[in-house]
Design a protein around this motif. Sequence first.
Motif, PDB file in Angstrom:
ATOM      1  N   UNK A 299       0.837  -1.206   0.000  1.00 29.07           N
ATOM      2  CA  UNK A 299       0.000   0.000   0.000  1.00 29.07           C
ATOM      3  C   UNK A 299       0.868   1.251   0.000  1.00 29.07           C
ATOM      4  N   UNK A 300       1.880   1.266   0.874  1.00 29.83           N
ATOM      5  CA  UNK A 300       2.719   2.470   0.880  1.00 29.83           C
ATOM      6  C   UNK A 300       3.761   2.468  -0.233  1.00 29.83           C
ATOM      7  N   UNK A 301       4.201   1.275  -0.652  1.00 21.49           N
ATOM      8  CA  UNK A 301       5.215   1.228  -1.706  1.00 21.49           C
ATOM      9  C   UNK A 301       4.619   1.405  -3.092  1.00 21.49           C
ATOM     10  N   UNK A 302       3.594   0.619  -3.373  1.00 20.48           N
ATOM     11  CA  UNK A 302       3.036   0.610  -4.715  1.00 20.48           C
ATOM     12  C   UNK A 302       2.210   1.847  -4.985  1.00 20.48           C
ATOM     13  N   UNK A 303       1.353   2.190  -4.041  1.00 24.57           N
ATOM     14  CA  UNK A 303       0.482   3.343  -4.258  1.00 24.57           C
ATOM     15  C   UNK A 303       1.144   4.627  -3.796  1.00 24.57           C
TER      16      UNK A 303
ATOM     17  N   UNK B 128      -9.616  -7.140   5.759  1.00 22.93           N
ATOM     18  CA  UNK B 128      -8.562  -6.125   5.727  1.00 22.93           C
ATOM     19  C   UNK B 128      -8.109  -5.862   4.291  1.00 22.93           C
ATOM     20  N   UNK B 129      -7.946  -6.937   3.513  1.00 23.96           N
ATOM     21  CA  UNK B 129      -7.484  -6.764   2.131  1.00 23.96           C
ATOM     22  C   UNK B 129      -8.515  -6.009   1.306  1.00 23.96           C
ATOM     23  N   UNK B 130      -9.793  -6.351   1.512  1.00 26.13           N
ATOM     24  CA  UNK B 130     -10.843  -5.648   0.780  1.00 26.13           C
ATOM     25  C   UNK B 130     -10.841  -4.171   1.157  1.00 26.13           C
ATOM     26  N   UNK B 131     -10.652  -3.898   2.450  1.00 26.88           N
ATOM     27  CA  UNK B 131     -10.620  -2.503   2.885  1.00 26.88           C
ATOM     28  C   UNK B 131      -9.457  -1.761   2.226  1.00 26.88           C
ATOM     29  N   UNK B 132      -8.284  -2.399   2.183  1.00 22.27           N
ATOM     30  CA  UNK B 132      -7.136  -1.767   1.527  1.00 22.27           C
ATOM     31  C   UNK B 132      -7.456  -1.456   0.069  1.00 22.27           C
ATOM     32  N   UNK B 133      -8.139  -2.411  -0.593  1.00 21.08           N
ATOM     33  CA  UNK B 133      -8.538  -2.208  -1.978  1.00 21.08           C
ATOM     34  C   UNK B 133      -9.462  -1.009  -2.119  1.00 21.08           C
ATOM     35  N   UNK B 134     -10.439  -0.956  -1.197  1.00 21.06           N
ATOM     36  CA  UNK B 134     -11.395   0.154  -1.226  1.00 21.06           C
ATOM     37  C   UNK B 134     -10.668   1.488  -1.111  1.00 21.06           C
ATOM     38  N   UNK B 135      -9.703   1.539  -0.187  1.00 22.82           N
ATOM     39  CA  UNK B 135      -8.969   2.795   0.011  1.00 22.82           C
ATOM     40  C   UNK B 135      -8.188   3.141  -1.261  1.00 22.82           C
TER      41      UNK B 135
ATOM     42  N   UNK C  33       1.312  -4.431  -9.332  1.00 25.99           N
ATOM     43  CA  UNK C  33       0.081  -5.196  -9.428  1.00 25.99           C
ATOM     44  C   UNK C  33      -0.570  -5.329  -8.053  1.00 25.99           C
ATOM     45  N   UNK C  34      -1.879  -5.315  -8.043  1.00 26.19           N
ATOM     46  CA  UNK C  34      -2.606  -5.501  -6.797  1.00 26.19           C
ATOM     47  C   UNK C  34      -2.358  -6.901  -6.241  1.00 26.19           C
TER      48      UNK C  34
END
Lengths: 233, 630
Positions: B355-359, B473-480, B559-560
């Motif tokens: 999340x912090x690296x890719x995005x 948690x993963x879905x939430x990260x995706x949502x964000x 990639x996600x």
Amino acid sequence: MLELRGIHTFYGAAHILHDVSLEVRPGEVVALLGRNGAGKTTTMKSVMGLAEARRGEILYEGRPIRGLAAFAIARLGIGYVPEERRIFKQLTVMENLEVGRREPLEGARVWELDELFTLFPNLAERRENLGGHLSGGEQQMLTIARTLMGAPKTVLLDEPSEGVAPVIVEQMAHTIEALKAQGLAVLLSEQNVRFAERVSDRACIIESGRIQFDGAMAELAARPEVREQYLAL
Amino acid sequence: MTLDLGFLLGQFLAALASASALFLVASGLSIIFGVTRIVNFAHGSFYMLGAYLGYTITEALPTGVLGFWGGTLVAALAVGVIGAAIEIVVLRRIYRSPELFQLVATFAIVLIIQDATLYVWGPVERLGPRAPGLDGAVQILGEYVPEYDLALIAIGPVVLGLIWLVFHRTRWGVLVRAATEDREMVGALGVNQSWLFTTVFFLGSALAGLGGALQVPRESVSLLMDLNIIAEVFVVVVIGGMGSVLGAYVAALLIALFNAFGILILPEISLAVPFIVMAVVLIARPWGLFGRPESGEHQQALSEEPLRPLGLARRAAILAGVAGLAGLAFLGGRYGVVLATDIVIVSLFAASLHFMMGLGGMASFGHAAYFGISAYAAAFLATYAGLSMLPAMLLAPVAAMLAAAFFGWFCVRSTGVYLAMLTLAAAQIVWSVVFQASEITGGDDGILGVWPDKWAKSREVYFLLTLAIGAMALVTLQRIAHAPFGYVLRAARDNRLRAEAVGVDTRNHQWAAFVVSGVFAGIAGVLFVFAKGSIFPDELAIPRSFDALLMVLLGGVQSVFGPLLGAASFTYVRDEISRLEYWRFIFGILIILVVILAPDGIAGGLQRLWRWIAARAGFRRVTPDKAEGA
């Protein structure tokens, strides 16, 4: 000498150049004109192998050079003078010139240090100064001198008149005339049309990554509507 | 403790000697980074090889002054050759890969050299010869100072001077300095970069080898030397400014002095001292003492493909993945459940880093800190406060959040490798506090007996719980990632200046991303502690952070699915092969193969493979490139 045939250049997924073709012959100065972001720098970078031309052909002295590494292209005798000058700021003027020095190719015009210092007298006085301490005009001179140390047969000059004082612009004009007189082929990218008209034989106009006009300078002068459409600010 | 002058002087001289050793290794790393931009984790391994080779060669040569110094030099040159060979065989193939991807390869080289050294020299520590003629001690103000230390004190500045001469008086040196500033321009002027990189690797590795060989008379040669020195060497290089040799010398002095006197002043956190110094320096000077801002203008940012919401195929792939995990858990026996639980936890951990690296475009070398802090917090809550599992799980990530908010505030003031180094500093500070505060944390013995509540005691139930929480948690990260916040974050990553020009406060967004990332690492941490029933300082140490980094990079930053694929395959493969004797060697080779075959990570590699198969099968999809170009 240098010929681009229908090249398409991309930055990642962004398609920048569309089917760009142009040619520069020995002893000829060709101006690549266009507004900011039209694709002038990308064209030069494509030639140097610094931007990825995915399709089309780039021929130098008849041989294909598309896909070669930048250093290999430079070694064929193409000198690149980037728009941002890219002086090595932590190196002295002499050291900057040293980086550019190459064994001359056969038939190449070799520029001795003295000659370069005659061409650019300001540099002579500042040879031990760091590149980062030079003025913008001096940096512009240094970047050209650095490229000439490699005894190029073709020079890509990216906006040499940009952001420098009128005196320096004048000096750049003299320099280009000197290169031409020595039989070098010059591809000059410019926004300053008056400057380009003065030193160039032919003009290519690029707009949105496409060549819109390719002809003699005199021909362009005779067509004010073309200038109006693609070059007026 | 009385501080007399002689004692202080003794400490001071010992510090100077250590500084020389540190400088030799650090200067090599700095030169390599300056020109190639490779964050070379294998540099500590070159140092270790230098020590082993120095030991063997000086033993083989006739004793005497010539034998010792000659052997030391030969060892250094041999390490230089090894370094150059590694550059040619491995690293040269991946210079075009995304930034930091080379780091994965260098980490694989660490593993390979570890096992190769073990194979050649065996696990027993070696005690080398003393330096002939310098094996005594001189008395200064009542303190005995080893003569060899005095020699080392002189060697540092001598080597610094020699490097200076080479860099200023030879064409090669001028080219190296020029390439440190703008290697692309050096290439455009006709200089063959490959040749320059190989020679730079030779010099840098030889310096590390020299540092190692010179260490032989001072300490026993062991397999721990590589990882023992690498963190400190990075600290020195970063404080000095990456690419600056003089900076490396000054920073080595600084660190050695702080180490020597810090232990007198702050014995409780002596292990953290170098990292605190680094953090302070980087906050004051974000590019180190003698470094200069990375000139971003010439780095053609790889414009990444835009993230798209998940399509049907990908949703199907996710379901298949979940089904696969459940299958592993329920059909694989006891061992299968444990492995499946691990994979879920590690995937979440890797996804939080992604999340912090890719995005966010912020690489962290110390992400385990937030994983570990949360795990420790849960352990405290469960053991000291007597909370049951669910409340502890709910509360503990708050600790990770607070820590991420605190450290993140400092970190986002920097960028690139310097930011990554600040995260490493933060993690090391946390680790040393946990390690040294043994009254509360149990120190090295950790905290034991942190078990789930009765209803979740069975491994299968705990797996299902982990899977449920992990999936949420993963879905939430995706949502964000797909919320406006995620878009702004990617805008800041791709072009900070332009993002700021349209009114985005990039720093605050990155800070927020840092905190989000820390919280999700924390959730992985609490799942971990209840799965294992215990927590040890190892869980927030460097190797744990690097595991996550490797998973994200190997999987594919762009990639996600990358981090999930990376985490699952990394955990599974390591688990499978770690029973073999030289598994590190095999693992290293595997990693290098992935790096070379799939420079865009496993996810990217699979995608290309799929396109290739699809093209062969004749149902080629229209790619944007083809659609527009014609």
